[in-house]
Design a protein around this motif. Sequence first.
Motif, PDB file in Angstrom:
ATOM      1  N   PRO A  14      48.144  -9.917  40.275  1.00  0.00           N
ATOM      2  CA  PRO A  14      46.608  -9.656  40.332  1.00  0.00           C
ATOM      3  C   PRO A  14      46.227  -8.372  39.962  1.00  0.00           C
ATOM      4  CG  PRO A  14      47.297 -11.545  41.737  1.00  0.00           C
ATOM      5  CD  PRO A  14      48.666 -10.758  41.352  1.00  0.00           C
ATOM      6  N   ARG A  15      46.712  -7.486  40.968  1.00  0.00           N
ATOM      7  CA  ARG A  15      46.279  -6.090  40.966  1.00  0.00           C
ATOM      8  C   ARG A  15      46.751  -5.266  39.568  1.00  0.00           C
ATOM      9  NH1 ARG A  15      44.203  -4.073  45.050  1.00  0.00           N
ATOM     10  NH2 ARG A  15      44.935  -2.018  44.854  1.00  0.00           N
ATOM     11  N   ARG A  16      46.004  -5.124  38.580  1.00  0.00           N
ATOM     12  CA  ARG A  16      46.311  -4.725  37.316  1.00  0.00           C
ATOM     13  C   ARG A  16      45.357  -3.512  37.078  1.00  0.00           C
ATOM     14  NH1 ARG A  16      46.960  -9.955  36.104  1.00  0.00           N
ATOM     15  NH2 ARG A  16      45.112 -10.526  34.745  1.00  0.00           N
ATOM     16  N   LEU A  17      45.559  -2.559  36.198  1.00  0.00           N
ATOM     17  CA  LEU A  17      44.898  -1.479  36.064  1.00  0.00           C
ATOM     18  C   LEU A  17      43.549  -1.900  35.120  1.00  0.00           C
ATOM     19  CD1 LEU A  17      44.085   1.568  35.815  1.00  0.00           C
ATOM     20  CD2 LEU A  17      45.232   1.469  33.607  1.00  0.00           C
ATOM     21  N   ASN A  18      43.617  -3.191  34.357  1.00  0.00           N
ATOM     22  CA  ASN A  18      42.375  -3.566  33.778  1.00  0.00           C
ATOM     23  C   ASN A  18      41.620  -4.299  34.404  1.00  0.00           C
ATOM     24  OD1 ASN A  18      44.430  -5.772  33.725  1.00  0.00           O
ATOM     25  ND2 ASN A  18      43.281  -6.879  32.004  1.00  0.00           N
ATOM     26  N   TYR A  19      42.135  -4.594  35.750  1.00  0.00           N
ATOM     27  CA  TYR A  19      41.248  -5.244  36.913  1.00  0.00           C
ATOM     28  C   TYR A  19      40.655  -4.146  37.794  1.00  0.00           C
ATOM     29  CZ  TYR A  19      41.324  -9.960  35.301  1.00  0.00           C
ATOM     30  OH  TYR A  19      41.146 -11.353  34.736  1.00  0.00           O
ATOM     31  N   GLY A  20      40.932  -3.065  37.381  1.00  0.00           N
ATOM     32  CA  GLY A  20      40.182  -1.796  38.531  1.00  0.00           C
ATOM     33  C   GLY A  20      41.037  -1.442  39.500  1.00  0.00           C
ATOM     34  N   CYS A  21      42.456  -1.629  39.207  1.00  0.00           N
ATOM     35  CA  CYS A  21      43.261  -1.366  40.598  1.00  0.00           C
ATOM     36  C   CYS A  21      44.311  -0.174  39.765  1.00  0.00           C
ATOM     37  CB  CYS A  21      44.140  -2.477  41.037  1.00  0.00           C
ATOM     38  SG  CYS A  21      43.037  -3.906  41.516  1.00  0.00           S
ATOM     39  N   GLY A  35      52.360   0.443  42.634  1.00  0.00           N
ATOM     40  CA  GLY A  35      52.938  -0.574  41.921  1.00  0.00           C
ATOM     41  C   GLY A  35      52.299  -0.673  40.589  1.00  0.00           C
ATOM     42  N   VAL A  36      51.257  -0.433  40.337  1.00  0.00           N
ATOM     43  CA  VAL A  36      50.544  -0.588  39.085  1.00  0.00           C
ATOM     44  C   VAL A  36      51.103   0.394  38.215  1.00  0.00           C
ATOM     45  CG1 VAL A  36      48.157   0.026  37.701  1.00  0.00           C
ATOM     46  CG2 VAL A  36      48.329  -1.535  39.947  1.00  0.00           C
ATOM     47  N   HIS A  37      51.067   1.770  38.717  1.00  0.00           N
ATOM     48  CA  HIS A  37      51.818   2.731  38.021  1.00  0.00           C
ATOM     49  C   HIS A  37      53.335   2.324  37.459  1.00  0.00           C
ATOM     50  CE1 HIS A  37      52.705   7.369  37.080  1.00  0.00           C
ATOM     51  NE2 HIS A  37      53.740   6.941  37.587  1.00  0.00           N
ATOM     52  N   GLU A  38      54.084   1.870  38.310  1.00  0.00           N
ATOM     53  CA  GLU A  38      55.604   1.631  37.972  1.00  0.00           C
ATOM     54  C   GLU A  38      55.635   0.386  37.025  1.00  0.00           C
ATOM     55  OE1 GLU A  38      58.345   3.312  38.782  1.00  0.00           O
ATOM     56  OE2 GLU A  38      56.781   4.484  39.709  1.00  0.00           O
ATOM     57  N   ARG A  39      54.434  -0.450  37.133  1.00  0.00           N
ATOM     58  CA  ARG A  39      54.677  -1.508  36.052  1.00  0.00           C
ATOM     59  C   ARG A  39      54.166  -1.070  34.620  1.00  0.00           C
ATOM     60  NH1 ARG A  39      53.026  -4.341  40.547  1.00  0.00           N
ATOM     61  NH2 ARG A  39      50.694  -4.128  40.480  1.00  0.00           N
ATOM     62  N   LEU A  40      53.072  -0.299  34.718  1.00  0.00           N
ATOM     63  CA  LEU A  40      52.712   0.444  33.402  1.00  0.00           C
ATOM     64  C   LEU A  40      53.754   1.438  32.846  1.00  0.00           C
ATOM     65  CD1 LEU A  40      49.182   1.566  34.307  1.00  0.00           C
ATOM     66  CD2 LEU A  40      49.663  -0.199  32.556  1.00  0.00           C
ATOM     67  N   LEU A  41      54.640   2.088  33.507  1.00  0.00           N
ATOM     68  CA  LEU A  41      55.686   2.725  32.964  1.00  0.00           C
ATOM     69  C   LEU A  41      56.632   1.867  32.435  1.00  0.00           C
ATOM     70  CD1 LEU A  41      56.536   5.754  35.586  1.00  0.00           C
ATOM     71  CD2 LEU A  41      55.581   5.937  33.391  1.00  0.00           C
ATOM     72  N   HIS A  42      57.225   0.661  33.295  1.00  0.00           N
ATOM     73  CA  HIS A  42      57.962  -0.297  32.717  1.00  0.00           C
ATOM     74  C   HIS A  42      57.640  -0.716  31.270  1.00  0.00           C
ATOM     75  CE1 HIS A  42      61.390  -3.088  33.034  1.00  0.00           C
ATOM     76  NE2 HIS A  42      60.556  -4.056  33.030  1.00  0.00           N
ATOM     77  N   VAL A  43      56.278  -0.735  30.982  1.00  0.00           N
ATOM     78  CA  VAL A  43      55.772  -1.378  29.870  1.00  0.00           C
ATOM     79  C   VAL A  43      56.093  -0.328  28.730  1.00  0.00           C
ATOM     80  CG1 VAL A  43      53.627  -1.911  28.433  1.00  0.00           C
ATOM     81  CG2 VAL A  43      53.926  -3.093  30.693  1.00  0.00           C
TER      82      VAL A  43
END
Length: 425
Positions: free
Chosen positions: A142-149, A153-161
Amino acid sequence: MSTEVGLPYSPELTVDEANAEAFARLDGADPWVVDVRPAREVLPGYRDNLVLTSGAPMAWADYTGGQREALIGGALFEGLARDRADAIDGFATGRIEIGACHDYSAVGSLAGIYTASMPVFVVENRAHGNVGFCNFYEGKEPRRLNYGCYDEGVHERLLHVNSVLAPVVGEALRRRGGVALKPLIARALRMGDEVHSRNAAASILFNREILPAVLDMVDDKVPGVRETMLHLAENDYFFLRLSMAAAKASADAMVVPGSTLVSAMAFSCRGFAIKLAGLGDTWFEGPPPIHEGKLFAGHTEDEITWMGGESPITETIGLGGFAQACALSLQEYQGGSPEVMIERNREMYAVTHGENSTYRIPLFGFRGTPTGIDARKVLETGVLPVMDVGLAGRDGGQIGAGVIRAPRECFADALAEFDRRFPGR
């Protein structure tokens, strides 16, 4: 409020003729996803210090709440700022630029953040030669950059993408020679999707399309293949970004001088906005949309906030809320009842130019989805376009899902400007 743009006008076309042409171009679109590339490589005019976000263009000072936080997070992720204070200063001074996704042939989910290194789907409209883009789904957290977070954790998931998922999907698409999205979406509608808030069938169908290339990649020992396919298999929303890019590539071909059909719908933290096919890149803005929905456990109505969103590009081309009767299982996710969903969908025929020749609703005897929102009909009938959306919380993250309706003011302002530009039409 509008942003002016010049557009040549053919006096030979009546409004009805212009609308028929715009509808034909939309209905005849042929979107293919052909590649995945970093934004800096494929978005027209992209610059390394540019961060894109959803909605009509605004100044930095106008961004508030989650959308402002998402912009800051994008700048930090891309390394454009040392810390939060430096990011704020960068946006305030123009050292870090802000752009509107639609101005770069792109669309963004919720806050819609794009930075230079982020991978995007490249979708070609082979019927008309234009291209649309959408960035990658971050995953079901639920905590994602496009949802304002933005946190570790968000940083690592974006790097993984960036480093694992996107390269594998891009390589599969290139080996496959692209995937035709229109027939895939049509089949997904028959399997219970509306390809906005429900994408389970479309995601499975897409995975099947790239499977032959993926198997070859396994044989070739391409890194990250297993991890990527497992990610795709457990994320039903993966296909939303493909449906959005397909919709953008389709809708951008609609521009016909003198048409009153809607070619884009989007919202920002400030409010909702639309474009008309006959008025080019002019945005007409109104208040935030009217909403109703179902919140996740532990959340309350007063938490709901607006932080952008361009996924209503799907409704713009006859999908999402305009195909809601295909996806009655959405009632469990976003509330409502089958009867209400069916009636909402039927309502949309009153405000559209025609029925889609490819996207069809089994429950309505395979009638084409209502397609091509006509601003004139919205004002004449008082029926406001409906959209399926995720609901964001004021502290960031997704807190629910529901249905919104576009505000009337956008359509009234758009037609007032239309009358000014084309008097007597």
